[in-house]
Design a protein around this motif. Structure first.
Motif, PDB file in Angstrom:
ATOM      1  N   UNK A 482      42.469  39.479  52.596  1.00  0.00           N
ATOM      2  CA  UNK A 482      42.850  40.265  51.423  1.00  0.00           C
ATOM      3  C   UNK A 482      42.683  39.437  50.155  1.00  0.00           C
ATOM      4  N   UNK A 483      43.104  38.173  50.200  1.00  0.00           N
ATOM      5  CA  UNK A 483      42.922  37.297  49.050  1.00  0.00           C
ATOM      6  C   UNK A 483      41.436  37.129  48.737  1.00  0.00           C
ATOM      7  N   UNK A 484      40.631  37.006  49.770  1.00  0.00           N
ATOM      8  CA  UNK A 484      39.193  36.840  49.561  1.00  0.00           C
ATOM      9  C   UNK A 484      38.565  38.100  48.976  1.00  0.00           C
ATOM     10  N   UNK A 485      39.042  39.240  49.431  1.00  0.00           N
ATOM     11  CA  UNK A 485      38.557  40.500  48.868  1.00  0.00           C
ATOM     12  C   UNK A 485      38.931  40.595  47.386  1.00  0.00           C
ATOM     13  N   UNK A 721      41.755  44.355  40.873  1.00  0.00           N
ATOM     14  CA  UNK A 721      41.037  43.738  41.988  1.00  0.00           C
ATOM     15  C   UNK A 721      41.885  43.531  43.241  1.00  0.00           C
ATOM     16  N   UNK A 722      43.202  43.619  43.125  1.00  0.00           N
ATOM     17  CA  UNK A 722      44.041  43.492  44.321  1.00  0.00           C
ATOM     18  C   UNK A 722      44.230  44.834  45.002  1.00  0.00           C
ATOM     19  N   UNK A 723      44.565  45.863  44.247  1.00  0.00           N
ATOM     20  CA  UNK A 723      44.814  47.174  44.849  1.00  0.00           C
ATOM     21  C   UNK A 723      43.542  47.999  44.979  1.00  0.00           C
ATOM     22  N   UNK A 724      42.516  47.630  44.220  1.00  0.00           N
ATOM     23  CA  UNK A 724      41.227  48.331  44.150  1.00  0.00           C
ATOM     24  C   UNK A 724      41.341  49.696  43.480  1.00  0.00           C
ATOM     25  N   UNK A 725      42.430  49.948  42.782  1.00  0.00           N
ATOM     26  CA  UNK A 725      42.533  51.163  41.974  1.00  0.00           C
ATOM     27  C   UNK A 725      41.607  51.076  40.773  1.00  0.00           C
ATOM     28  N   UNK A 726      41.065  52.201  40.383  1.00  0.00           N
ATOM     29  CA  UNK A 726      40.262  52.286  39.169  1.00  0.00           C
ATOM     30  C   UNK A 726      40.644  53.549  38.419  1.00  0.00           C
ATOM     31  N   UNK A 727      40.219  53.629  37.190  1.00  0.00           N
ATOM     32  CA  UNK A 727      40.457  54.803  36.371  1.00  0.00           C
ATOM     33  C   UNK A 727      40.258  54.458  34.910  1.00  0.00           C
ATOM     34  N   UNK A 846      52.595  40.318  53.545  1.00  0.00           N
ATOM     35  CA  UNK A 846      52.963  41.511  54.302  1.00  0.00           C
ATOM     36  C   UNK A 846      51.864  42.552  54.254  1.00  0.00           C
ATOM     37  N   UNK A 847      51.656  43.200  55.401  1.00  0.00           N
ATOM     38  CA  UNK A 847      50.802  44.377  55.484  1.00  0.00           C
ATOM     39  C   UNK A 847      51.701  45.589  55.705  1.00  0.00           C
ATOM     40  N   UNK A 848      51.443  46.658  54.973  1.00  0.00           N
ATOM     41  CA  UNK A 848      52.328  47.819  54.973  1.00  0.00           C
ATOM     42  C   UNK A 848      51.607  49.019  55.570  1.00  0.00           C
ATOM     43  N   UNK A 856      48.636  48.893  52.168  1.00  0.00           N
ATOM     44  CA  UNK A 856      48.093  47.768  51.422  1.00  0.00           C
ATOM     45  C   UNK A 856      48.537  46.483  52.099  1.00  0.00           C
ATOM     46  N   UNK A 857      47.961  45.378  51.626  1.00  0.00           N
ATOM     47  CA  UNK A 857      48.424  44.047  51.980  1.00  0.00           C
ATOM     48  C   UNK A 857      48.986  43.410  50.721  1.00  0.00           C
ATOM     49  N   UNK A 858      50.177  42.874  50.805  1.00  0.00           N
ATOM     50  CA  UNK A 858      50.884  42.330  49.646  1.00  0.00           C
ATOM     51  C   UNK A 858      51.043  40.821  49.809  1.00  0.00           C
TER      52      UNK A 858
END
Length: 950
Positions: A482-485, A721-727, A846-848, A856-858
């Motif tokens: 996740x950090x690498x992504x 870049x962490x959540x990959x949300x855009x808008x 944590x992965x949820x 997500x992964x936090x």
């Protein structure tokens, strides 16, 4: 509670992509983070290489840099000599498998660092100069021989070594891994380089040819004067390759000699014959690090000839000044010339020669120039991929500045070196280190590092002595991808476009060169080492804190700047508004000529506090000084419109002089990014339609509010870049036409703004507004340990969320690994669009999942995710999968005196004093188990999504 009540910029569960939504750039091998890959003892085999490479690829790494180092005790039968035919066979297999898996490969140009090895002959090894003085009265002769017996030195890592037991040359010794030598000088007479006589009447005589093989001087001093004789001797510095693996131990090269560099690299050509090494993207140098031994490598056999050619006078005529025994002015000027000569030799004979050699193999060079006794901006500029390290942003900017100024697309960084002591670094700590690099202009992260460890190795496997351990045996590996992504998403923007800084900050290296020290050379490592106490230190920090985008520039680079009108364009095509000289006293004549020529053509040049007063160096001094003064005489200063600023018109441009840097910049029309006043950090790049802003909030509180950008924009897309949300971001214009954008960032959160000077439409970014008080999830929780060791604690159920080191008894106290927490909860009350799930405290990642679907992964420091209401049912299941650190399991090994420190050379030193045992090495015997698991409180808070009010 306070954290929850602010609007937030959060991970979102289950949002469906819309056709018009902003799209992420493609993730490529190059945009992914890479890692330094330690081959300990080169004890690798083909099957295990394929296995671990596959693991690295699955973790979203983009590539690896092979660096061979010292071996592991007990694996001696597997050691492979560096560059031997078998080693080359392993390299070829690695290149083939990496290509199949889509991984890139770089290779360190030594086994360990710096460049050196057993094939480095004494003539090519690093050198130092020493001297003796003699006094001879007129009419007398020198009775004692002109000679110098080198004192022996023998130092090693972790133990004492008897030099009488060592063979000369060092490469002849058989047990080099055990010896772990740092520096070796044998007792021997040193060759004379020069014998010069200086009279108290100002006469100078070269007596070198009058010294016999026995050291006897055949010379009678002329009468009527007292003569001081300076005898210079050349010694072998004795620096050994640090952390070298089998077949790589030996002397470090003379970096100032092209012959030594060429001989060194020819050994690689020989080893490469019959092998396809073209898949190697770049060859790597891990910083200079020659002069961390006793004394310094400050000489090369061709020094006198090189000095004469470059400085225009004979250094032998000024040896007292070189050693600080003449007048203060002469001392400073000769010392400056000596240091400038060393800088040029390191640039041309080492860095540029190495780069030219790499091109014969269709490869690049990646170079850590910091720590060198040279203008590191020029060394970085001669490098295809400049690489930095460290934590200070001004230090990081040296590498990125050279890349920007000279048009290099990538700046790499050794990242998270010793981020904390062993086994204590969290992924959130590493993310902060990555963000710091990105903010400094880095766009190509290399972790430090990943030790090759065969799957059969007993836990904790093969490790490297400088934490962090980015290895599959680390429990955080489950969430490392996740950090690498995240890093790949951020770098996909920061590798695009062009640098967008406004100010070129002149590096006054002549002012640094002129300062005497305990040794002849200075070693430059950002501002802290080499420029400490000079005005540029405060000026660069001021620019950074006030939100000015700037890059450092060297004399050599200034002389390549061109302009049409007031815009400055560097050799690499980067564009700037002005150039600031930070209170420089000395300036080379060609630099002043270039600055005034730029002003003549329309540029605005800024001088902080004073005009440069003089030229550096001694050669052709009066002529250079006369021309320098003539140039300055062109500047006729008058008061400018800004209080405290003076202006001199020159041709189509002007030169501004003043004490207050912000006033100077304002007068030059440079705008600062005022978002810095709001606690945000940024870096900025330009593209055809607008700009990319990388924003970070590493303050302790959430940020929610409007920020003003200093670049034009009518629209802006948000990318997290962490959540990959855009808008599309909420944007409005200020009274002066600048755009304001609404931003929400949690502590430790970042975003990218992609601004556009034209109109752009798309779905709005889902800002979040909390609608009511948080509602606690009270459990009970089912706790199930799923992977790790030394053993899996038993399943349990708990009402109270506390550390599993307490809940799971002795097995939980020593457990490092991963566990799942599961509970059910009813649909929360409230009419909001959804609910903010806050996990409270988590140790450590944590992965949820909600109702069996990944959310997500936090990674922290904030552990929150937005759950849309339509994803919930009357009864819901929440599963949180938590991974802790290696620390508790290591602590159990140390408490039971299990020997896991099994490495040659440097066997796990501690970073912190409190973690050093009686043997001086790292230990956890005094540690208590670190909190681990889901610590809570876990809450759900009703929230609405949508654009904020104006």
């Amino acid at each position: 509670m306070k954290r929850l009540l602010a609007p937030l910029f959060l991970a979102t569960l289950g949002l469906t992509a819309q056709a018009q939504a902003p799209k992420w750039p493609a993730i490529t091998q190059q945009t992914k983070p890479w890692t330094r890959w330690w081959w300990e003892g080169s004890a690798v085999n083909k099957a295990d290489l394929t296995t671990v490479l596959t693991e690295y690829q699955k973790a979203n790494l983009g590539g690896l840099e092979i660096t061979t180092i010292y071996g592991v005790k007990g694996a001696e039968s597997q050691f492979i000599d560096f560059l031997s035919p078998k080693w080359m066979d392993m390299l070829s297999h690695t290149l083939t498998e990496a290509g199949r898996l889509g991984l890139g490969i770089d290779m360190a140009q030594a086994s360990g660092w710096p460049f050196g090895g057993p094939w480095v002959a004494p003539a090519d090894a690093s050198k130092y100069v020493t001297y003796k003085t003699y006094e001879v009265k007129g009419g007398a002769s020198l009775s004692e021989p002109v000679s110098f017996m080198q004192k022996p030195i023998a130092t090693a890592i972790g133990h004492k070594v008897d030099i009488k037991q060592l063979a000369d040359p060092v490469a002849k010794n058989k047990n080099m891994q055990t010896l772990a030598l740092e520096q070796v000088r044998f007792e021997k007479p040193l060759p004379l380089q020069a014998l010069m006589a200086y009279s108290d009447k100002g006469e100078t005589l070269d007596l070198t040819s009058k010294v016999g093989a026995d050291g006897k001087l055949a010379w009678t001093a002329p009468a009527g004067a007292l003569w001081t004789l300076y005898a210079l001797f050349q010694g072998g510095h004795g620096k050994q390759v640090e952390r070298a693996g089998p077949g790589g131990e030996g002397d470090v090269i003379d970096h100032f000699s092209k012959t030594a560099t060429d001989h060194y690299l020819a050994y690689f050509d020989q080893a490469f014959k019959g092998h396809d090494v073209k898949p190697i993207r770049a060859f790597f140098n891990d910083s200079y690090e020659v002069d961390d031994a006793q004394g310094e490598a400050n000489w090369t056999p061709q020094m006198f000839a090189e000095f004469q050619k470059r400085r225009g006078y004979d250094l032998r005529q000024h040896l007292p000044a070189l050693f600080n025994k003449a007048s203060e002015d002469e001392n400073q000027r000769v010392l400056t010339d000596y240091r400038q000569t060393i800088s040029e030799l390191l640039l041309e004979n080492y860095t540029q020669s190495w780069g030219a050699w790499a091109k014969t193999h269709d490869a690049l060079i990646r170079n850590q120039a910091h720590g060198s006794p040279a203008n590191i901006l020029d060394l970085y500029a001669a490098t295809d991929i400049p690489e930095t390290e460290g934590e200070d942003l001004t230090r990081i900017k040296f590498a990125s500045s050279a890349a920007h100024v000279t048009g290099k697309p990538l700046t790499s960084a050794e990242t998270a070196t010793w981020e904390n002591d062993h086994f204590l670094s969290k992924l959130s700590d590493v993310k902060k280190a990555i963000d710091r690099m990105l903010l400094g202009g880095v766009n190509h992260v290399f972790y430090h590092g990943t030790a090759y460890s065969p799957p059969s190795a007993k836990w904790p496997g093969w490790l490297f002595y400088a934490a962090v351990e980015f290895n599959p045996q680390n429990p955080f590996w489950t969430d490392f991808g996740k950090l690498n992504q995240y890093t790949a998403r951020a770098q996909s923007f920061l590798q695009a476009g062009q640098p967008s800084n406004d100010v070129l900050l002149y590096l006054p290296i002549s002012d640094a060169y002129t300062r005497p020290g305990k040794v002849l050379l200075q070693h430059f490592d950002g501002i802290e080492h080499g420029f400490k106490g000079l005005p540029i230190e405060a000026t660069s920090e001021l620019l950074l804190s006030k939100g000015y985008g700037y890059d450092f520039i060297s004399d050599k680079q200034v002389q390549a700047v061109k302009n049409t009108g007031n815009t400055l364009t560097t050799s690499g095509g980067a564009v700037y508004q002005t150039l600031l000289v930070p209170d420089a006293h000395l300036m080379p004549l060609p630099t002043l000529e270039s600055l005034l020529k730029l002003a003549q053509n329309g540029a605005t040049i800024l001088l902080q506090n004073q005009l440069p007063a003089d030229v550096p160096g001694l050669g052709n001094l009066e002529n250079r000084r006369s021309n320098f003064r003539k140039l300055l005489a062109q500047l006729k200063f008058k008061a400018a419109s800004q209080a405290g600023v003076q202006q001199a018109s020159l041709g189509k441009g002007r030169v501004l002089l003043g004490n207050d840097v912000p006033q100077l910049l304002a007068q030059a029309g440079v705008r600062r990014e005022t978002l810095a006043d709001q606690g945000l950090q940024f870096t900025r790049r330009s593209h055809a339609q607008g700009h990319y802003y990388f924003l970070a909030n590493w303050a302790e509180k959430p940020f929610a509010g409007w920020i003003t950008l200093q670049t034009p924009a009518k629209a802006a897309a948000f990318y997290n870049p962490m959540t990959e949300q855009t808008g599309m971001a909420r944007i409005r214009a200020t009274a002066n036409g600048l755009p304001e954008i609404y931003v929400q960032l949690n502590p430790g959160e970042t975003c990218i703004l992609d601004t556009n000077e034209g109109e752009r439409t798309g779905p709005a970014y889902p800002y979040l507004t909390v609608a009511a008080a948080p509602q606690p999830l009270t459990g009970p929780w089912d706790l199930n340990f799923i992977s790790g060791g030394p053993e899996l604690p038993a399943k349990l159920q708990t009402k109270e969320l506390t550390s599993w080191t307490t809940l799971a008894g002795d097995a939980g106290r020593k457990f490092s690994g991963t566990a799942t927490y599961s509970t059910t909860f009813p649909l929360p009350q409230g009419s909001a669009d959804g609910f903010l799930l806050d996990l409270g405290r988590v140790a450590q990642s944590a992965r949820v999942q909600v109702n069996g679907q990944p959310a997500t992964t936090l990674l922290g420091p904030v552990y929150q995710v937005y759950v849309p209401k339509y994803q919930l049912k009357a009864s819901n299941t929440l599963t949180v999968t938590v991974s802790n650190l290696m620390a508790n399991r290591i602590e159990d090994l140390d408490r039971n005196h299990v020997d896991w420190k099994i490495f040659y050379n440097t066997n796990m030193p501690a970073k912190l004093k409190e973690n050093r045992g009686a043997d001086g090495l790292f230990t956890t015997e005094n540690w208590k188990p670190l909190e681990s698991g889901l610590l809570g409180p876990v809450t759900l808070t009703p929230a609405f999504t949508g654009a904020p009010a104006q």
